[in-house]
Motif scaffolding. Structure first.
Motif, mmCIF file in Angstrom:
data_model
loop_
_atom_site.group_PDB
_atom_site.id
_atom_site.type_symbol
_atom_site.label_atom_id
_atom_site.label_comp_id
_atom_site.label_asym_id
_atom_site.label_seq_id
_atom_site.Cartn_x
_atom_site.Cartn_y
_atom_site.Cartn_z
ATOM 1 N N PRO A 75 15.341 -3.454 10.160
ATOM 2 C CA PRO A 75 14.258 -2.584 9.717
ATOM 3 C C PRO A 75 12.969 -3.341 9.401
ATOM 4 O O PRO A 75 12.980 -4.505 9.066
ATOM 5 N N TYR A 76 11.882 -2.597 9.539
ATOM 6 C CA TYR A 76 10.557 -3.041 9.146
ATOM 7 C C TYR A 76 10.038 -2.042 8.117
ATOM 8 O O TYR A 76 10.608 -0.964 7.961
ATOM 9 N N GLU A 77 8.956 -2.406 7.445
ATOM 10 C CA GLU A 77 8.412 -1.521 6.421
ATOM 11 C C GLU A 77 7.018 -1.030 6.788
ATOM 12 O O GLU A 77 6.244 -1.747 7.421
ATOM 13 N N ALA A 78 6.732 0.190 6.377
ATOM 14 C CA ALA A 78 5.419 0.798 6.569
ATOM 15 C C ALA A 78 5.176 1.742 5.397
ATOM 16 O O ALA A 78 6.016 1.870 4.503
ATOM 17 N N PHE A 79 4.044 2.399 5.422
ATOM 18 C CA PHE A 79 3.711 3.397 4.414
ATOM 19 C C PHE A 79 3.556 4.747 5.097
ATOM 20 O O PHE A 79 2.884 4.853 6.130
ATOM 21 N N LEU A 80 4.159 5.764 4.527
ATOM 22 C CA LEU A 80 4.004 7.134 5.001
ATOM 23 C C LEU A 80 3.127 7.867 3.995
ATOM 24 O O LEU A 80 3.446 7.912 2.804
ATOM 25 N N VAL A 102 -6.341 -6.455 2.726
ATOM 26 C CA VAL A 102 -5.128 -6.159 3.499
ATOM 27 C C VAL A 102 -5.571 -5.524 4.803
ATOM 28 O O VAL A 102 -6.269 -4.508 4.811
ATOM 29 N N ASN A 103 -5.153 -6.115 5.901
ATOM 30 C CA ASN A 103 -5.494 -5.604 7.216
ATOM 31 C C ASN A 103 -4.489 -4.540 7.646
ATOM 32 O O ASN A 103 -3.284 -4.771 7.647
ATOM 33 N N VAL A 104 -4.994 -3.380 8.008
ATOM 34 C CA VAL A 104 -4.167 -2.345 8.631
ATOM 35 C C VAL A 104 -4.174 -2.671 10.122
ATOM 36 O O VAL A 104 -5.199 -2.556 10.777
ATOM 37 N N TYR A 105 -3.020 -3.123 10.637
ATOM 38 C CA TYR A 105 -3.023 -3.530 12.036
ATOM 39 C C TYR A 105 -2.629 -2.412 12.979
ATOM 40 O O TYR A 105 -2.844 -2.520 14.187
ATOM 41 N N ALA A 106 -2.114 -1.303 12.458
ATOM 42 C CA ALA A 106 -1.846 -0.130 13.273
ATOM 43 C C ALA A 106 -1.683 1.062 12.346
ATOM 44 O O ALA A 106 -1.326 0.921 11.176
ATOM 45 N N TYR A 119 0.556 10.522 7.985
ATOM 46 C CA TYR A 119 -0.136 9.325 8.457
ATOM 47 C C TYR A 119 0.755 8.126 8.166
ATOM 48 O O TYR A 119 1.277 7.995 7.057
ATOM 49 N N VAL A 120 0.952 7.277 9.147
ATOM 50 C CA VAL A 120 1.751 6.061 8.973
ATOM 51 C C VAL A 120 0.815 4.866 9.036
ATOM 52 O O VAL A 120 -0.008 4.760 9.946
ATOM 53 N N ILE A 121 0.956 3.968 8.048
ATOM 54 C CA ILE A 121 0.137 2.755 7.978
ATOM 55 C C ILE A 121 1.051 1.545 8.122
ATOM 56 O O ILE A 121 2.042 1.414 7.400
ATOM 57 N N TYR A 122 0.693 0.670 9.061
ATOM 58 C CA TYR A 122 1.423 -0.572 9.287
ATOM 59 C C TYR A 122 0.558 -1.737 8.825
ATOM 60 O O TYR A 122 -0.607 -1.841 9.217
ATOM 61 N N VAL A 123 1.129 -2.609 7.988
ATOM 62 C CA VAL A 123 0.470 -3.854 7.592
ATOM 63 C C VAL A 123 1.432 -4.996 7.898
ATOM 64 O O VAL A 123 2.635 -4.775 8.075
ATOM 65 N N LYS A 124 0.928 -6.193 7.939
ATOM 66 C CA LYS A 124 1.782 -7.362 8.178
ATOM 67 C C LYS A 124 2.796 -7.501 7.047
ATOM 68 O O LYS A 124 2.505 -7.179 5.891
#
Length: 137
Positions: A75-80, A102-106, A119-124
């Motif tokens: 698994p990876y983590e993101a924000f919903l 913090v860079n939002v990369y996607a 909305y889904v936010i992906y960060v490193k």
């Protein structure tokens, strides 16, 4: 404006780019009684597609997908983020992340047509906990 932000885990499944792959995956998950918070599909080369699933019950998803031999990356983590769809609803969230460097990369999002959005936010990975702190999670 009501906005709820949650930490979520996701898994990637790479499949051959051909008709029916998303249908097969979604049907399998439904047959197992597994709910999803979100689902995306993107091309990752000329002949492959990456299906990304955000399971509602992470533990059960891990058990059931392992039981049927599903090849998962994660698994990876993101924000919903879910909330009322208003003009500029995402600005305060992005401002907090920007001010914390913090860079939002996607990201990906959709309005539901009834006044809400998802909305889904992906960060490193290295920035995830700092982002969670800034978002007060």
């Amino acid at each position: 404006m009501t906005v709820a932000i949650h930490k979520v885990e996701y898994y990637n499944i790479t499949v051959r780019d051909q008709p029916g792959e998303a249908y097969r995956l979604l049907s399998t998950l439904h047959g197992l009684g597994l709910e999803l918070h979100a689902f995306t599909a993107i091309p990752v080369g000329p002949n492959s597609t990456q299906l990304t699933v955000f399971p509602g019950d992470r533990e059960r998803f891990a058990v059931e997908s392992g039981r049927i031999g599903m090849a998962l990356d994660g698994p990876y983590e993101a924000f919903l983020v879910q909330g009322d769809d208003e003009l500029g609803a995402l600005i305060p969230i992005h401002e907090l992340l920007f001010r914390a460097n913090v860079n939002v990369y996607a990201s990906t999002g959709v309005a539901d047509g009834r006044g809400g959005f998802g909305y889904v936010i992906y960060v490193k990975a290295a920035d995830f906990e700092r982002a969670a702190g800034v978002l007060e999670l």
